[in-house]
Design an enzyme around this catalytic site. Structure first.
Site: not given
Ligand code: KIV
Length: 271
Positions: A55, A93, A124, A189
């Site tokens: 994000s 991530d 994901e 989510e």
């Molecule tokens: O990238 C992020 O902040 C996320 C959240 C929305 C769970 O994956």
């Protein structure tokens, strides 16, 4: 983890601690962070998990999606967060296209762990064989199901997922497959609260919700949304915790307490 001295209240959390929280019904609090200053504040507030989310592509870099984020960006921000971390469990991530094959996933996950200091990586979708491969290599994995922002160009818009019985069943099946492949945490989510509740009960591993109702084992929000400083419109499932706080620290503490007491999310922040 940096070299700061530790005491009992700041001793770092492990995946076992998060698992134990699920077992005893203690909610897990999680926020995203991308730098050392917020990492320090989040630690001070007692938040359990920091997600260095892709994000950051939207809230830090100003893009309209997470797609432009690179593994280099993720390593840089994970390292910044880790620099000031004391107790929180850090997840980072894997960004778009950084896990297109199991080997590429392993190479990039290693960067997040070795250079970024992350304790776990998140990816994901139901990438079952990739998850199995990473876990066999000793890389802890957090799955991410429901709304998958990296698929925005296929989805067309950011919408609630799992609304039909078929889609709900698919998400439940994928969650079980991820757990079976060795994932030890799951982010859900934007799914109906009733589905998230079922998945949280069915799975042995902790389920962290965002827009997934109060019955998940924990909650995560994008930090800039809950501080009301995002340049994009705050999603319905998020809440402005600055509303009744006099400082950022107070807002983060209010979020932490609301999660621990199952006061957030309420029905107005759920689907
Ligand atoms: O990238 C992020 O902040 C996320 C959240 C929305 C769970 O994956």
């Amino acid at each position: 983890m940096n070299a700061m001295s530790q005491d009992a209240t700041t001793s770092p959390l492990s995946i076992n601690d998060l698992q134990a929280m699920k077992q005893r019904g203690e909610k897990i609090s999680c926020l995203t962070a991308y730098d050392a200053s917020f990492s320090a504040l989040i630690n001070k507030a007692g938040i359990d998990v920091i997600l260095v989310g892709d994000s950051l592509g939207m809230v830090i870099q100003g893009h309209t999606s997470t797609l432009p984020v690179t593994i280099h960006d993720m390593v840089y921000h994970a390292r910044c967060v880790n620099q000031a971390n004391q107790r929180a469990f850090i997840i980072a991530d894997l960004p778009f296209m950084s896990y297109s094959t199991p080997i590429i996933a392993a190479e990039n996950a290693a960067k997040l762990i070795q250079q970024g200091g992350a304790q776990m990586i998140k990816l994901e979708g139901a990438r079952i064989e990739t998850v199995r491969f990473l876990v066999e290599l000793g890389i802890p994995v957090c799955g991410h199901l429901g709304l998958l922002p990296q698929l925005i160009n296929q989805l067309g818009s950011y919408q609630v997922q799992g609304k039909t019985p078929e889609d709900a069943q698919r998400i439940l099946t994928e969650a079980l497959q991820l757990q079976e492949a060795g994932a030890t945490l799951l982010v859900l989510e934007c799914v109906p609260a009733v589905l998230a509740k079922e998945i949280s009960i069915e799975l042995n591993i902790p389920v962290i919700g965002i827009g997934a109702g109060v019955h998940c084992d924990g909650q995560v929000l994008v930090l800039y949304d809950m501080l009301n400083i995002s340049i994009t419109k705050r999603p319905r499932f998020s809440k402005n915790f600055m509303d009744s706080a006099v400082s950022i620290e107070e807002a983060i503490i209010a979020y932490h307490q609301a999660v621990k007491q199952s006061l957030f999310p309420s029905a107005e922040h759920s689907f």
